[in-house]
Design an enzyme around this catalytic site. Structure first.
Site, mmCIF file in Angstrom:
data_model
loop_
_atom_site.group_PDB
_atom_site.id
_atom_site.type_symbol
_atom_site.label_atom_id
_atom_site.label_comp_id
_atom_site.label_asym_id
_atom_site.label_seq_id
_atom_site.Cartn_x
_atom_site.Cartn_y
_atom_site.Cartn_z
ATOM 1 N N HIS A 128 0.974 -1.051 -0.053
ATOM 2 C CA HIS A 128 0.315 0.161 -0.404
ATOM 3 C C HIS A 128 0.480 1.195 -0.142
ATOM 4 O O HIS A 128 1.829 1.075 0.681
ATOM 5 C CB HIS A 128 -1.100 0.081 1.333
ATOM 6 N N GLY A 186 -6.430 -1.196 3.414
ATOM 7 C CA GLY A 186 -5.825 0.498 2.950
ATOM 8 C C GLY A 186 -6.171 1.283 4.080
ATOM 9 O O GLY A 186 -5.489 1.936 4.636
ATOM 10 N N GLU A 200 -7.524 -0.204 -5.826
ATOM 11 C CA GLU A 200 -6.782 -1.954 -5.573
ATOM 12 C C GLU A 200 -6.039 -1.487 -6.418
ATOM 13 O O GLU A 200 -6.560 -1.677 -8.071
ATOM 14 C CB GLU A 200 -8.470 -2.731 -5.199
ATOM 15 N N CYS A 202 -11.522 -0.129 1.316
ATOM 16 C CA CYS A 202 -10.882 -1.553 1.385
ATOM 17 C C CYS A 202 -10.336 -1.092 2.858
ATOM 18 O O CYS A 202 -9.510 -0.368 2.764
ATOM 19 C CB CYS A 202 -9.552 -0.968 0.445
HETATM 20 N N1 LIG Z 1 -10.161 -5.041 -0.738
HETATM 21 C C1 LIG Z 1 -8.902 -5.335 -0.036
HETATM 22 C C2 LIG Z 1 -7.525 -4.894 -0.726
HETATM 23 C C3 LIG Z 1 -7.951 -5.882 -1.549
HETATM 24 C C4 LIG Z 1 -6.219 -6.066 -2.242
HETATM 25 C C5 LIG Z 1 -6.243 -6.522 -3.064
HETATM 26 N N2 LIG Z 1 -6.190 -5.662 -4.375
HETATM 27 C C6 LIG Z 1 -4.258 -6.288 -3.781
HETATM 28 O O1 LIG Z 1 -3.545 -7.206 -4.505
HETATM 29 O O2 LIG Z 1 -3.508 -6.281 -2.762
HETATM 30 C C7 LIG Z 1 -9.146 -5.001 1.023
HETATM 31 O O3 LIG Z 1 -10.094 -4.986 2.582
HETATM 32 O O4 LIG Z 1 -8.030 -4.811 2.401
#
Ligand SMILES: N[C@H](CCC[C@H](N)C(=O)O)C(=O)O
Length: 275
Positions: free
Chosen positions: A159, A217, A205, A214
């Site tokens: 992130h 996130g 994302e 997220c």
């Molecule tokens: N929606 C997810 C994050 C997915 C992360 C994904 N997009 C990646 O490739 O790390 C959450 O609630 O943490």
């Protein structure tokens, strides 16, 4: 024979959940991408599988896949959903799930009349060394050498958090996901600090695009804000789909609290989707 699935969401970040603990399905990235596609498949932000845990204290080994077929080591909203599912199955309100990003402990408050549970997941420690995110070169992860000087860390997935006044800056997300500084790409958060204990967040994302929420996130943005001295260690994070509570504890663990909801259950003929 059709395969049972559950459609779940956490603040609108939605998931197709398939339980392979009884019957391994060997889902290929191609088939997962097809199932996750909103036009030709069931449609979801992440596709989630449950397999038998390899660590006895965990009730399941949980894997998260983006619609592009790539795998994520963490998925906060889906972790809450799976924890609520396992709590309903076992009657346990304290439980552990195994993920690629590590063991996650969860506390589940039973669902209300709308089927909405409130779940706290210990998302573990943030990883702030550049190699652990990972970044392509040795870098001060508090201020990356990118326009807007984001902070970066891993919650089991990469992130970067930009601190902005105007959330319209989130339009930079698609290009930043692919920046060569991120050898595994990255989830790109845009955070506006509204108070020492409150922020508004949008996340582009990795492998999925903009989502309504997220969880990892939100954890990353809250920890990065505290690391930068922009906020305290307990944050209400407001996302498009609602609010989560994030606490970066004295033991360095990050606790994320938010809802988890079962939308519907169904069955799908996997053979209708390309291997
Ligand atoms: N929606 C997810 C994050 C997915 C992360 C994904 N997009 C990646 O490739 O790390 C959450 O609630 O943490």
């Amino acid at each position: 024979m059709p395969t049972h699935f559950r459609k779940m969401h956490g603040l609108g970040n939605d998931f197709v959940v398939i339980d392979e603990r009884e019957y391994p399905l060997n889902l290929t990235p191609t088939r997962i991408a097809a199932l996750a596609d909103r036009r030709r498949g069931i449609g979801c932000d992440q596709f989630v599988t449950l397999s038998p845990a390899t660590i006895t204290e965990a009730l399941a080994f949980v894997r998260f896949f983006n619609p592009d077929g790539s795998e994520a080591g963490a998925c906060g909203n889906a972790s809450r959903c799976v924890a609520s599912l396992l709590a309903a199955e076992t009657g346990n309100t304290e439980l552990t799930i195994q993920t690629r990003g590590g063991l996650l402990k969860a506390h589940v408050r039973p669902a209300d009349e709308e089927g909405r549970a409130t779940v706290t997941v210990d998302m573990g420690r943030p990883r702030t060394d550049w190699q652990d995110i990972p970044l392509a070169q040795e870098t001060d992860t508090l201020r990356l050498p990118l326009e807007g000087e984001p902070a970066a860390l891993s919650m089991g997935n990469p992130h970067a958090t930009f601190f902005v006044e105007d959330l319209a800056e989130a339009e930079r997300g698609p290009a930043l996901e692919m920046d060569p500084l991120f050898p595994d790409r990255a989830n790109i958060g845009f955070a506006r600090i509204d108070a020492p204990d409150r922020m508004r967040l949008r996340v582009w994302e990795r492998g999925a695009g903009f989502t309504l929420a997220c969880g990892s996130g939100a954890c990353a943005a809250a920890v990065n804000a505290a690391r930068r001295g922009l906020a305290g260690r307990r944050m209400t994070v407001e996302v498009d789909g609602g609010e989560m509570l994030i606490a970066w504890e004295a033991n360095d663990h990050v606790l994320m609290t938010g809802p988890a909801q079962l939308a519907f259950e169904g069955a799908v003929d996997l053979k209708a989707y390309p291997e």
